[in-house]
Write an enzyme that holds these catalytic residues in place. Structure first.
Site, PDB file in Angstrom:
ATOM      1  N   MET A  87       0.816  -1.182  -0.042  1.00  0.00           N
ATOM      2  CA  MET A  87       0.174  -0.013   0.015  1.00  0.00           C
ATOM      3  C   MET A  87       0.809   1.179   0.022  1.00  0.00           C
ATOM      4  O   MET A  87       1.793   1.433   0.870  1.00  0.00           O
ATOM      5  CB  MET A  87      -0.773  -0.010   1.212  1.00  0.00           C
ATOM      6  CG  MET A  87      -2.006  -1.090   1.061  1.00  0.00           C
ATOM      7  SD  MET A  87      -2.860  -1.120   2.531  1.00  0.00           S
ATOM      8  CE  MET A  87      -2.107  -2.169   3.661  1.00  0.00           C
ATOM      9  N   ALA A  88       0.857   1.951  -0.986  1.00  0.00           N
ATOM     10  CA  ALA A  88       1.355   3.349  -1.012  1.00  0.00           C
ATOM     11  C   ALA A  88       1.413   4.024   0.028  1.00  0.00           C
ATOM     12  O   ALA A  88       0.344   4.452   0.699  1.00  0.00           O
ATOM     13  CB  ALA A  88       0.988   4.063  -2.116  1.00  0.00           C
ATOM     14  N   GLN A  91       7.010  -5.247  -4.692  1.00  0.00           N
ATOM     15  CA  GLN A  91       5.981  -5.245  -5.928  1.00  0.00           C
ATOM     16  C   GLN A  91       6.664  -4.242  -6.812  1.00  0.00           C
ATOM     17  O   GLN A  91       6.877  -3.036  -6.296  1.00  0.00           O
ATOM     18  CB  GLN A  91       4.554  -4.873  -5.397  1.00  0.00           C
ATOM     19  CG  GLN A  91       3.581  -4.851  -6.664  1.00  0.00           C
ATOM     20  CD  GLN A  91       2.313  -4.400  -6.418  1.00  0.00           C
ATOM     21  OE1 GLN A  91       2.001  -3.557  -5.949  1.00  0.00           O
ATOM     22  NE2 GLN A  91       1.220  -5.560  -6.010  1.00  0.00           N
ATOM     23  N   CYS A 145      -3.837  -1.666 -10.066  1.00  0.00           N
ATOM     24  CA  CYS A 145      -4.313   0.001  -9.833  1.00  0.00           C
ATOM     25  C   CYS A 145      -5.267   0.470 -10.409  1.00  0.00           C
ATOM     26  O   CYS A 145      -5.342   0.490 -11.546  1.00  0.00           O
ATOM     27  CB  CYS A 145      -2.727   0.598  -9.818  1.00  0.00           C
ATOM     28  SG  CYS A 145      -3.066   2.157  -9.093  1.00  0.00           S
ATOM     29  N   GLY A 161      -9.573  -8.894  -0.651  1.00  0.00           N
ATOM     30  CA  GLY A 161     -10.840  -7.985  -0.754  1.00  0.00           C
ATOM     31  C   GLY A 161     -11.761  -8.449   0.191  1.00  0.00           C
ATOM     32  O   GLY A 161     -12.188  -9.418   0.372  1.00  0.00           O
ATOM     33  N   ASP A 162     -11.838  -7.441   1.206  1.00  0.00           N
ATOM     34  CA  ASP A 162     -12.761  -7.294   2.218  1.00  0.00           C
ATOM     35  C   ASP A 162     -12.465  -8.533   3.150  1.00  0.00           C
ATOM     36  O   ASP A 162     -13.219  -9.156   3.884  1.00  0.00           O
ATOM     37  CB  ASP A 162     -14.235  -7.565   1.691  1.00  0.00           C
ATOM     38  CG  ASP A 162     -14.956  -6.461   0.992  1.00  0.00           C
ATOM     39  OD1 ASP A 162     -14.116  -5.409   0.847  1.00  0.00           O
ATOM     40  OD2 ASP A 162     -16.184  -6.830   0.125  1.00  0.00           O
ATOM     41  N   GLY A 209      -5.243  -6.053   2.812  1.00  0.00           N
ATOM     42  CA  GLY A 209      -4.547  -4.683   2.718  1.00  0.00           C
ATOM     43  C   GLY A 209      -5.333  -3.876   3.896  1.00  0.00           C
ATOM     44  O   GLY A 209      -4.767  -3.741   4.828  1.00  0.00           O
ATOM     45  N   ARG A 210      -6.452  -3.173   3.381  1.00  0.00           N
ATOM     46  CA  ARG A 210      -7.054  -2.076   4.437  1.00  0.00           C
ATOM     47  C   ARG A 210      -7.266  -2.378   5.695  1.00  0.00           C
ATOM     48  O   ARG A 210      -7.112  -1.818   6.629  1.00  0.00           O
ATOM     49  CB  ARG A 210      -8.163  -1.446   3.703  1.00  0.00           C
ATOM     50  CG  ARG A 210      -7.750  -0.672   2.317  1.00  0.00           C
ATOM     51  CD  ARG A 210      -9.284  -0.071   1.639  1.00  0.00           C
ATOM     52  NE  ARG A 210     -10.045  -1.191   1.107  1.00  0.00           N
ATOM     53  CZ  ARG A 210     -11.291  -1.190   1.212  1.00  0.00           C
ATOM     54  NH1 ARG A 210     -11.958  -0.204   1.365  1.00  0.00           N
ATOM     55  NH2 ARG A 210     -11.926  -2.574   0.726  1.00  0.00           N
TER      56      ARG A 210
END
Length: 381
Positions: free
Chosen positions: A29-30, A82, A113, A218-219, A241-242
């Protein structure tokens, strides 16, 4: 929940020569997954932790900022990076540099992206639509990486939008060209980070790709989400990720879940504050005091999500400028406040779906292998 026993009994995830146990990967993640954040996450659980996205051209040109981003902790292994690129020749050269100088042990590639500044030039999630070009990039990268025994993996989305799905072709092409694994973020570029991820696409990709691991993304916001994704889709591992923003201990929960152990209770606010302070210390070590304090500010809302922290105190945390000030603010928190149940859902950017910006005529011919212009973006996304 589906058959969790089957989930826990799956063979260990292997990416090239590396066993990834538990089968959990930190998504790059940037501005987030620098060496400090990765070390913080690694202190809670094993897995594979990927650094911020690096552009191939910046590696070839040895851009100083990019070379600093390519830092790994002394105990970090395998070192996972990455790489982003749209030109087979540039990707090949960048991979040659990385493996030739021993800069990483695993290279992933970003074809997912959804950001407009990337897709409008044919990069990111737009690129797999050009099947021949996509194949050429993967082939060139794999050939360069294989020389040093470094596995090369590929990450992509379902497609550009609901009318232009690319994930099954992308998976088959990546497999045919020698990729060591593929990862699917189960959204289209048009969705960005909104709505729900379509995990059924992960299951379809798993059916289509037979000889290499398929990872789902995802999720995944809780350990139960990860177990459920594996059970429902048959995927070989998960990419987070998030869900770990402001919650690096999620990796400890994931490790417990995949080992069949009870998932630890969420930390009280005092423990969260100590994690936050540890994060600050690691950032200072990597980037120096001033940059570390600036970088830390964006994490505050995630760490305190759902906790009873007053608006004025939140504002002061979001403007913190020194370690002494951070300690003073931490002292004002209610250290006994329990972890809030409503803080387990989505965090980080979500936004709204929208039309994907593409180069003129991009959708006219999926077999056009003309190299687009997207290579000029900076590392980090």
């Amino acid at each position: 929940m589906e058959d969790v026993t089957a989930t826990l009994s799956k063979p260990a995830l292997k990416i090239g020569p590396y066993e990834v146990d538990p089968p959990v990967v930190l998504a790059p993640m940037a501005g987030i997954t620098n060496v400090a954040f990765r070390r913080l996450c690694r202190e809670y659980g094993a897995g594979l932790y990927v650094c911020e996205m690096i552009t191939a051209r910046a590696v070839v040109e040895r851009h100083p900022g990019t070379m600093h981003m390519m830092a790994f902790d002394q105990g970090e292994y395998p070192r996972s990076m990455q790489l982003y690129g749209v030109d087979p020749k540039t990707m090949r050269e960048a991979v040659k540099i990385i493996v030739g100088e021993g800069l990483a042990d695993h290279i992933d590639s970003n074809f997912g992206c959804p950001v407009a500044k990337v897709t409008r030039k044919g990069g990111g999630a737009a690129l797999p639509y050009k099947r021949k070009l996509f194949a050429q990039i993967v082939r060139a990268s794999v050939e360069a990486a294989e020389a040093a025994g470094v596995p090369f993996t590929v990450k992509f989305r379902i497609g550009i939008d609901d009318d232009h799905h690319t994930f099954l072709d992308a998976g088959r092409i990546a497999e045919a060209e020698g990729a060591a694994a593929v990862s699917l973020h189960a959204r289209t570029a048009a969705q960005r980070y909104s709505g729900k991820a379509d995990w059924s696409a992960i299951a379809r990709l798993k059916e289509a790709v037979q000889t290499i691991p398929v990872l789902g993304n995802g999720d995944i916001f809780t350990a139960d989400d990860a177990l459920r994704m594996v059970a429902e889709t048959g995927c070989d591992g998960v990419v987070v990720g998030r869900g770990c923003l402001g919650r690096p201990w999620l990796f400890g929960e994931l490790e417990a879940a995949f080992a069949g152990r009870p998932i630890p209770e969420g930390p009280r606010l005092g423990e969260v504050a100590q994690v936050l302070r540890r994060h600050a210390e690691l950032l200072v070590q990597h980037d120096g005091h001033d940059k570390a304090m600036r970088d830390l500010r964006k994490h505050m809302a995630w760490y305190f999500m759902g906790f009873p922290v007053g608006s004025e105190l939140r504002r002061r945390f979001a403007m913190v400028s020194s370690m002494d000030e951070l300690d003073e603010l931490i002292g004002q928190l209610d250290h006994e406040a329990p972890f809030p149940a409503d803080a387990l859902g989505p965090r980080g950017r979500q936004g709204s779906p929208g039309k994907v910006t593409l180069p003129h005529g991009w959708l006219d011919n999926p077999d056009d292998d003309l190299v687009p212009e997207a290579e000029d973006m900076h590392s980090g996304g």
